[in-house]
Motif scaffolding. Structure first.
Motif, PDB file in Angstrom:
ATOM      1  N   ILE A  73     -10.212   6.448  -0.780  1.00 47.48           N
ATOM      2  CA  ILE A  73     -11.136   5.883  -1.753  1.00 47.48           C
ATOM      3  C   ILE A  73     -11.050   6.724  -3.030  1.00 47.48           C
ATOM      4  N   ILE A  74     -10.736   6.077  -4.149  1.00 46.18           N
ATOM      5  CA  ILE A  74     -10.474   6.822  -5.382  1.00 46.18           C
ATOM      6  C   ILE A  74     -11.728   7.269  -6.122  1.00 46.18           C
ATOM      7  N   GLU A  83      -7.589  -3.922  -2.881  1.00 41.17           N
ATOM      8  CA  GLU A  83      -6.161  -3.545  -2.880  1.00 41.17           C
ATOM      9  C   GLU A  83      -5.690  -3.165  -1.485  1.00 41.17           C
ATOM     10  N   LYS A 106     -15.120   0.674  -8.837  1.00 45.57           N
ATOM     11  CA  LYS A 106     -13.876   1.317  -8.386  1.00 45.57           C
ATOM     12  C   LYS A 106     -13.703   1.166  -6.875  1.00 45.57           C
ATOM     13  N   LYS A 163     -12.702  -2.449  -5.965  1.00 45.46           N
ATOM     14  CA  LYS A 163     -11.321  -2.703  -6.415  1.00 45.46           C
ATOM     15  C   LYS A 163     -10.335  -2.065  -5.452  1.00 45.46           C
ATOM     16  N   ARG A 164     -10.586  -0.822  -5.063  1.00 47.28           N
ATOM     17  CA  ARG A 164      -9.681  -0.123  -4.143  1.00 47.28           C
ATOM     18  C   ARG A 164      -9.684  -0.780  -2.755  1.00 47.28           C
ATOM     19  N   CYS A 165     -10.832  -1.203  -2.305  1.00 53.39           N
ATOM     20  CA  CYS A 165     -10.917  -1.856  -0.993  1.00 53.39           C
ATOM     21  C   CYS A 165     -10.159  -3.178  -0.985  1.00 53.39           C
ATOM     22  N   ARG A 205       0.844  -1.197   0.000  1.00 53.97           N
ATOM     23  CA  ARG A 205       0.000   0.000   0.000  1.00 53.97           C
ATOM     24  C   ARG A 205       0.876   1.242   0.000  1.00 53.97           C
TER      25      ARG A 205
END
Length: 174
Positions: A60-61, A101, A94, A97-99, A33
């Motif tokens: 969060i993106i 990662e 999105k 996916k970010r969570c 990260r």
């Protein structure tokens, strides 16, 4: 790195666990990260400071907001994969996916609120009636109620309170 650690120990020390693919785990030294998120904005789930007692934040993106990893994890467990979305912009792809990662485990299950028992308020609408007479005449006790007999519990017509057996309150059934 060949470090070995128990899941709870790693979780408490902010190690990264990826719950996808080979289920890799990373110690703090080899964490993939970016740096820990700090922000002047609070977590939008719990409204507490990022990086405080609740731990690391995740940027969060989809809507550029920081959220606590622990808050996201609780939300994911409750929501399940189908309903797990950004609480601010409602983005699913999105956001998930970010969570993932960031090491948030998203179970493949139905949301807790989809369970039939989750909203079962049927018992809440049925008050427990108990005879309030100073001396209850019922051999079965104050809670017994036999409709159409002298041991039916009758309540006040106006407020629905003060239940009493017909016999205990010396009421006229007719």
């Amino acid at each position: 790195c060949r470090s070995r650690f128990h899941f709870p120990c790693g979780y408490l020390n902010n190690f990264l666990f990826k719950f996808t693919g080979a289920f890799k785990a990373y110690c703090a030294k080899h964490d993939t990260r970016s740096k820990a998120v700090t922000s002047s904005r609070p977590c939008s789930i719990c409204l507490e400071k990022i990086g405080g007692e609740r731990g690391l934040g995740v940027q969060i993106i989809c809507c550029d907001n920081p959220l606590h990893h622990s808050c996201l994890q609780r939300m994911a467990i409750s929501s399940g994969q189908h309903h797990f979305r950004c609480p601010l912009c409602n983005n699913k792809d999105k956001f998930q996916k970010r969570c993932i990662e960031a090491g948030v485990y998203i179970p493949i299950k139905d949301a807790d609120w989809e369970d039939l028992d989750f909203y079962d308020f049927s018992e809440a609408s049925k008050p427990t009636l108990s005879c309030i007479a100073a001396v209850c005449q019922s051999m079965e006790g104050r809670l017994s109620c036999h409709v159409g007999t002298n041991f039916e519990l009758i309540t006040c017509d106006f407020c629905g309170g003060n239940p009493v057996h017909v016999d205990c309150g010396r009421l006229d059934m007719h």
